[in-house]
Design an enzyme around this catalytic site. Sequence first.
Site, PDB file in Angstrom:
ATOM      1  N   ARG A 102       0.893  -1.171   0.000  1.00 45.61           N
ATOM      2  CA  ARG A 102       0.000   0.000   0.000  1.00 45.61           C
ATOM      3  C   ARG A 102       0.921   1.209   0.000  1.00 45.61           C
ATOM      4  O   ARG A 102       1.703   1.403   0.938  1.00 45.61           O
ATOM      5  CB  ARG A 102      -0.906  -0.003   1.230  1.00 45.61           C
ATOM      6  N   HIS A 129      -7.428   0.948  -6.344  1.00 47.12           N
ATOM      7  CA  HIS A 129      -7.608   0.012  -5.219  1.00 47.12           C
ATOM      8  C   HIS A 129      -8.247  -1.273  -5.760  1.00 47.12           C
ATOM      9  O   HIS A 129      -9.407  -1.581  -5.468  1.00 47.12           O
ATOM     10  CB  HIS A 129      -8.493   0.671  -4.155  1.00 47.12           C
ATOM     11  N   GLN A 132     -10.034  -4.063  -3.528  1.00 40.70           N
ATOM     12  CA  GLN A 132     -11.342  -3.650  -3.036  1.00 40.70           C
ATOM     13  C   GLN A 132     -12.438  -4.017  -4.040  1.00 40.70           C
ATOM     14  O   GLN A 132     -13.507  -4.505  -3.673  1.00 40.70           O
ATOM     15  CB  GLN A 132     -11.345  -2.127  -2.807  1.00 40.70           C
ATOM     16  N   ASP A 220     -17.712   6.844  -0.834  1.00 42.88           N
ATOM     17  CA  ASP A 220     -16.392   6.695  -0.212  1.00 42.88           C
ATOM     18  C   ASP A 220     -16.107   7.989   0.546  1.00 42.88           C
ATOM     19  O   ASP A 220     -16.793   9.008   0.349  1.00 42.88           O
ATOM     20  CB  ASP A 220     -15.327   6.422  -1.298  1.00 42.88           C
ATOM     21  N   CYS A 259     -16.438   1.146   0.725  1.00 44.59           N
ATOM     22  CA  CYS A 259     -15.258   0.314   1.016  1.00 44.59           C
ATOM     23  C   CYS A 259     -14.841   0.389   2.482  1.00 44.59           C
ATOM     24  O   CYS A 259     -14.107  -0.476   2.945  1.00 44.59           O
ATOM     25  CB  CYS A 259     -14.104   0.711   0.097  1.00 44.59           C
ATOM     26  N   ARG A 287     -13.243  -8.872   1.551  1.00 40.34           N
ATOM     27  CA  ARG A 287     -11.834  -8.553   1.310  1.00 40.34           C
ATOM     28  C   ARG A 287     -10.997  -9.805   1.584  1.00 40.34           C
ATOM     29  O   ARG A 287     -10.059 -10.118   0.853  1.00 40.34           O
ATOM     30  CB  ARG A 287     -11.368  -7.400   2.212  1.00 40.34           C
TER      31      ARG A 287
HETATM   32  N1   CP Z   1     -11.182  -0.503   2.477  1.00 41.89           N
HETATM   33  C1   CP Z   1      -9.897  -0.527   2.880  1.00 41.89           C
HETATM   34  O1   CP Z   1      -8.948  -0.718   2.105  1.00 41.89           O
HETATM   35  O2   CP Z   1      -9.745  -0.388   4.226  1.00 41.89           O
HETATM   36  P1   CP Z   1      -8.381  -0.186   5.017  1.00 41.89           P
HETATM   37  O3   CP Z   1      -7.864   1.175   4.709  1.00 41.89           O
HETATM   38  O4   CP Z   1      -8.767  -0.340   6.468  1.00 41.89           O
HETATM   39  O5   CP Z   1      -7.398  -1.246   4.604  1.00 41.89           O
HETATM   40  N1  NVA Z   2     -10.272   6.568  -0.998  1.00 37.39           N
HETATM   41  C1  NVA Z   2      -9.873   6.075   0.298  1.00 37.39           C
HETATM   42  C2  NVA Z   2     -10.041   4.591   0.381  1.00 37.39           C
HETATM   43  C3  NVA Z   2      -9.684   3.978   1.698  1.00 37.39           C
HETATM   44  C4  NVA Z   2      -9.759   2.494   1.703  1.00 37.39           C
HETATM   45  C5  NVA Z   2      -8.428   6.468   0.566  1.00 37.39           C
HETATM   46  O1  NVA Z   2      -7.590   6.364  -0.342  1.00 37.39           O
HETATM   47  O2  NVA Z   2      -8.132   6.903   1.685  1.00 37.39           O
END
Ligand code: CP
Ligand code: NVA
Length: 302
Positions: A102, A129, A132, A220, A259, A287
Amino acid sequence: MTKTKHFLDLNKFSTQELRTILSYGSKLKSGEISGRPLEGKSLAMIFEKPSTRTRVSFEVGISQLGGSAVLLDPSSSQMGHGESIADTARVLSRFVDAIMIRTTSEEILHELSQYATVPVINGLTDESHPCQLMADVMTYEEHRGSIAGKTVTWCGDGNNVATSWIHAATRFGFELKLATPPELAPSQVALDWAKSEGGNISVTHSIDEGARGSDCIVADTWVSMGDKDAANRHNLLKPYQVDERVMGLAKDDALFMHCLPAHREEEVVSAVIDGPQSVVFDEAENRLHAQKGILYWCMSNL
Ligand code: CP
Ligand code: NVA
């Protein structure tokens, strides 16, 4: 030499490949694929941004498949102290069987995948993502059957998750309507790609127009990790809040998806996210199952 099976973005796969990976996830969930197919295998997990779901679902997922996970936090590893992405990729490839990252930029993800000799999995970047969306498609289909031919409405920021919805809509064959403010439009690169692939994607600035007749309403956060202009975003995105009125414009059996993490009374009101049309916790659970499918696809000798 066989090609390293990276999982970087949904638009890098054919529909059939994505369907295969998703079916592994469903079969692992139902027990049709059982045992410990990744016995003795290791996954490195690099988090340059916070996470709850991604971290826990990958760690639990690899362990349920018979393997184990090693967590790297840049501040306490050499990554955060000047070691290059290329060298990190080369070194980790000598220790582990796959790397999940990430990170902020697509460039870091792609550099890692270029130098790694083991599969690299995108656990979220500023641009996308994909894990997701595998969970989201799985969740929609568990509740309502095939997503092909349905209509999904994205409400809010044209962010990283929106880009993966654009990729998913194009590959899984559903219509996607993105209701976003002009200032926070979805990625033009993703829209151009979808157009070139025959995707049915439209952008509107009216949440009513987007939500009308939809099979699934998606929201989101208004402020993604790393976004700095929170106050401005709140102003721009307030008209895109999902409330009961917006859900009322969609079909009677429309689902609500998010998400997570969610901010109640911001992008969605409590009555919707905690209401009967919401499947957000099934989405979170999936997930785990969808990513087990991804791990199985890229780490076993299929
Ligand atoms: N939806 C998602 O990726 O959650 P986290 O940021 O908790 O991993
Ligand atoms: N759009 C959000 C998604 C989190 C899972 C972010 O990038 O923070």
